[in-house]
Design an enzyme around this catalytic site. Structure first.
Site, short mmCIF file in Angstrom:
data_model
loop_
_atom_site.label_atom_id
_atom_site.label_comp_id
_atom_site.label_asym_id
_atom_site.label_seq_id
_atom_site.Cartn_x
_atom_site.Cartn_y
_atom_site.Cartn_z
N GLU B 49 0.86 -1.19 0.00
CA GLU B 49 0.00 0.00 0.00
C GLU B 49 0.88 1.23 0.00
O GLU B 49 1.79 1.36 0.82
CB GLU B 49 -0.89 0.04 1.26
CG GLU B 49 -2.08 -0.89 1.18
CD GLU B 49 -2.91 -0.85 2.46
OE1 GLU B 49 -3.68 -1.79 2.66
OE2 GLU B 49 -2.79 0.10 3.24
N ASP B 60 -6.76 9.14 10.21
CA ASP B 60 -5.41 8.73 10.60
C ASP B 60 -4.99 9.31 11.94
O ASP B 60 -5.33 10.44 12.28
CB ASP B 60 -4.40 9.14 9.53
CG ASP B 60 -4.47 8.22 8.33
OD1 ASP B 60 -4.33 7.00 8.55
OD2 ASP B 60 -4.69 8.70 7.21
#
Lengths: 406, 276
Positions: B49, B60
């Site tokens: 990724e 996040d």
């Protein structure tokens, strides 16, 4: 983006929360079930007479509604044109329109069985209003606020603490309103079971833009009745309001959207000037994009990264605007203009001297535009400006700009 | 068969789960990132990724937020990331590359041109955190036409009523977010995750990867018992942060430290034998 004009401009959004190409629900999957739950609960509440009754009770007895619609005779004489009325939402409890929405959302949170409240704040007005209703309803409350804003809005930080809220400083990103909103969303993702997020403006994922608008529409609904009474049943000719996220403006405008004779003008914050790059005028200087759960006009660079807004008014210092405004802008139903920091400061002082009203810096932007608009209008032209907040919170910042040491 | 499907078939053949690594592109600079990227397959990453930095990463935690800021400060743009993937493809034609990020940079790039250019660069899949199925109709046709697989996220909050909607149009694999929370904060217990994964498997035959909160080889091994792949992100990104010099530039041990860490995680995943 080409869009057809619908029969009514007041029926949006569609079932997915879209106003034309704008709005929607751009959130992480963890939040989707919650957003859907809020929507379901709100749809049930808004047709429930007991919800309406409880809301009306607090609006009348706690917030102090209806707020007056006041004929500002001296401002009218000074500009020498349109007849100027001020919708006095600065007289609400906590000193701004923000509480109209907070009362509505906390009653909804209670109905949903939520036991913890979170919110973001920029200038601190929405934080104070949220802390206030959390105290009233005895729910623990966490307010996210950028460290930059904490430094320039110390009195409101102290108010929130007095009201029992925990103020969490946000240092991520640029430490302003947009980062506070990111942090509130992160908190919400981590507390999906017990927490209700009270968003302060007509932005965020569906159903927030519509829900906040509905709660703020009391401003326009009252204005319609009050002006009709004062002026022989007439509608206003022009409505003017300041725009950051756009909740006070949407509250004033929305009940009049289907009255074609009513001209509406939203005033964005031009900071140092829209040409300087130091501003908060998302419509004048931004492009459509996706942030904080909705698609709307955003200040962004050529790679789709969000750019910081700048305004003397912390309440307008946001790089986006509510999606319904983005839609009304594209449809050209509402005109969007801007006023600079300097113009707002001049209007702030003018209003204090002429009307004995110290306005917040946010509506000072709307007032600044009046100084350009009102003189050009006929004396029987009815103009209503939303005085959405009072300026007590801003006296320190204004003194600093004027070179006065307090 | 797509590169992602081939890789999962291959993992099944070998009777083990895969390791998926996440690193933010351009962190701390693009040249260092590309050196790290080039060595990931040999270190044991089965799928990769590549994080696309965004100014406002609302899902996040602090580690990946900071990585994004470092990358943006270094001038990383989406087109640079596509160019880096294209260079990686010249040395590795088999390891799937999945871009992971937020919608606005992609939307701003242009849906049609982005999907075309990403596919041409050798990107296989996309994880767009804030593009739920409710909003992806404008994106999915272009992605499908370009043969890019749109990987869906599931969460502990995705119930039986919601999963069919989430999995409609899903490609590649399902990325299950193990905790209700943001990246790099806390870890879920396998006992909590297992029933959710079983629920997801009742709704799809796609491989299921599990991520969020997996930091150590032991946690990776435990997760490999129930997942088809294990995602590690924040723990790697923190290694970047701890190997910067006083000026915030890549320190001399950064590349080696990451590859060593990936190898240890891969060993953890490979400890666990799974039925074919």
């Amino acid at each position: 983006m080409p869009q057809s004009i619908p029969n009514s401009l007041r029926s949006g959004p569609d079932e997915n929360g879209h106003f034309g190409a704008y709005g929607g629900r751009f959130v992480a999957e963890t939040l989707m079930p919650l957003i859907l739950e809020v929507e379901k609960a709100y749809n049930a509440a808004k047709v429930d007479p007991s919800f309406r009754a409880e809301l009306d009770y607090y609006l009348e007895h706690y917030v102090g509604r209806p707020s007056p619609l006041y004929f500002a005779e001296r401002l009218t004489q000074h500009f020498g044109g349109a007849k100027i009325y001020l919708k006095r939402d600065e007289l609400n409890h906590t000193g701004a329109h923000k509480i109209n929405n907070c009362i509505g959302q906390i009653i909804l949170a209670k109905r949903m069985g939520k036991t913890r409240i979170i919110a973001e704040t920029g200038a601190g007005q929405h934080g104070v209003a949220t802390a206030t209703v959390a105290a009233l309803f005895n729910l623990p409350c966490v307010i996210y606020m950028g460290e930059t804003d904490i430094a320039r809005q110390a009195p409101n930080v102290f108010r929130m603490k007095l009201l029992g809220a925990e103020v969490r400083g946000v240092t991520s990103g640029t430490a302003t309103l947009k980062d506070a909103m990111n942090e509130a969303l992160r908190d919400w993702v981590a507390h999906v079971d017990d927490t209700f997020y009270i968003i302060g403006t007509v932005a965020g994922p569906h159903p927030y833009p519509a829900m906040v608008r509905d709660f703020q529409s009391v401003i326009g609904v009252e204005t319609r009745a009050q002006l009709a009474k004062a002026e022989n049943g007439r509608l206003p000719d022009t409505l003017v309001a300041a725009i950051g996220g756009g909740s006070n403006a949407m509250g004033l405008f929305h009940p009049f959207l289907d009255d074609p004779s009513v001209r509406m003008i939203g005033v964005e914050a031009a900071g140092h000037g829209v040409g300087t790059g130091m501003h908060a005028a998302s419509l004048a200087g931004g492009e459509p994009g996706v942030l904080h759960g909705n698609r709307t006009y955003l200040l962004q660079d050529d790679d789709g990264q969000i750019i910081d807004a700048h305004s003397i008014s912390a309440g307008l210092d946001y790089p986006g605007i509510g999606p319904e405004h983005a839609w009304l802008h594209d449809l050209k139903r509402v005109e969007y203009v801007s006023a600079t920091d300097k113009e707002a400061l001049e209007a702030f002082q003018l209003c204090a001297k002429l009307e004995g009203i110290i306005p917040a810096l946010e509506p000072s932007h709307a007032l600044a535009y009046l100084s350009r608009l009102a003189p050009r209008l006929a004396k029987d032209h009815l103009l209503v400006m939303n005085m959405c907040g009072r300026g007590d919170k801003d006296i320190f910042a204004v003194a600093a700009h004027l070179g006065v040491t307090l | 068969m797509s590169r992602i499907s081939r890789r999962f078939a291959d993992l099944r053949e070998h009777g083990r789960a895969g390791l998926i690594t996440f690193l933010t592109a351009g962190d701390p600079d693009m040249a260092t990132f590309e050196t790290v990227l080039a060595g990931l397959p040999a270190s044991g990453a089965d799928l990769i990724e590549v994080g696309v930095p965004f100014s406002d990463p609302m899902a996040d935690g602090p580690a990946i937020q900071a990585a994004g800021l470092r990358a943006l400060k270094g001038g990383t743009k989406l087109r640079h990331i596509l160019a880096a993937v294209a260079r990686f493809r010249q040395i590795d034609g088999e390891t799937p590359i999945i871009l992971m990020g937020y919608y606005n940079p992609i939307f701003h790039f242009g849906i049609a041109s982005f999907t075309k250019e990403a596919a041409a660069a050798g990107v296989d899949g996309l994880i767009i955190v804030d593009l739920p199925p409710e909003e992806s109709d404008e994106f999915l046709p272009a992605a499908t036409a370009a043969k890019l697989e749109l990987i869906r996220l599931t969460a502990p909050t995705s119930d039986d009523a919601r999963l069919p909607k989430v999995l409609k149009g899903a490609g590649g694999f399902v990325y299950h977010v193990a905790i209700a929370g943001i990246t790099g904060t806390r870890s879920a217990s396998i006992a909590d995750v297992q029933p959710v994964v079983e629920r997801i498997r009742r709704h799809t035959s796609l491989p299921v990867a599990i991520g969020f909160g997996i930091r150590t080889p032991d946690q990776a091994a435990a997760t490999a018992e129930i997942a088809d792949a294990v995602v590690v992100g924040s723990a790697l990104v923190e290694t970047v942060a701890s190997n910067l010099d006083a000026e915030g530039q890549a320190g001399p041990g950064l590349v080696m430290a990451l590859h060593t860490q990936v190898a240890a995680l891969a060993a953890g995943v490979r400890r666990v034998a799974r039925g074919k």
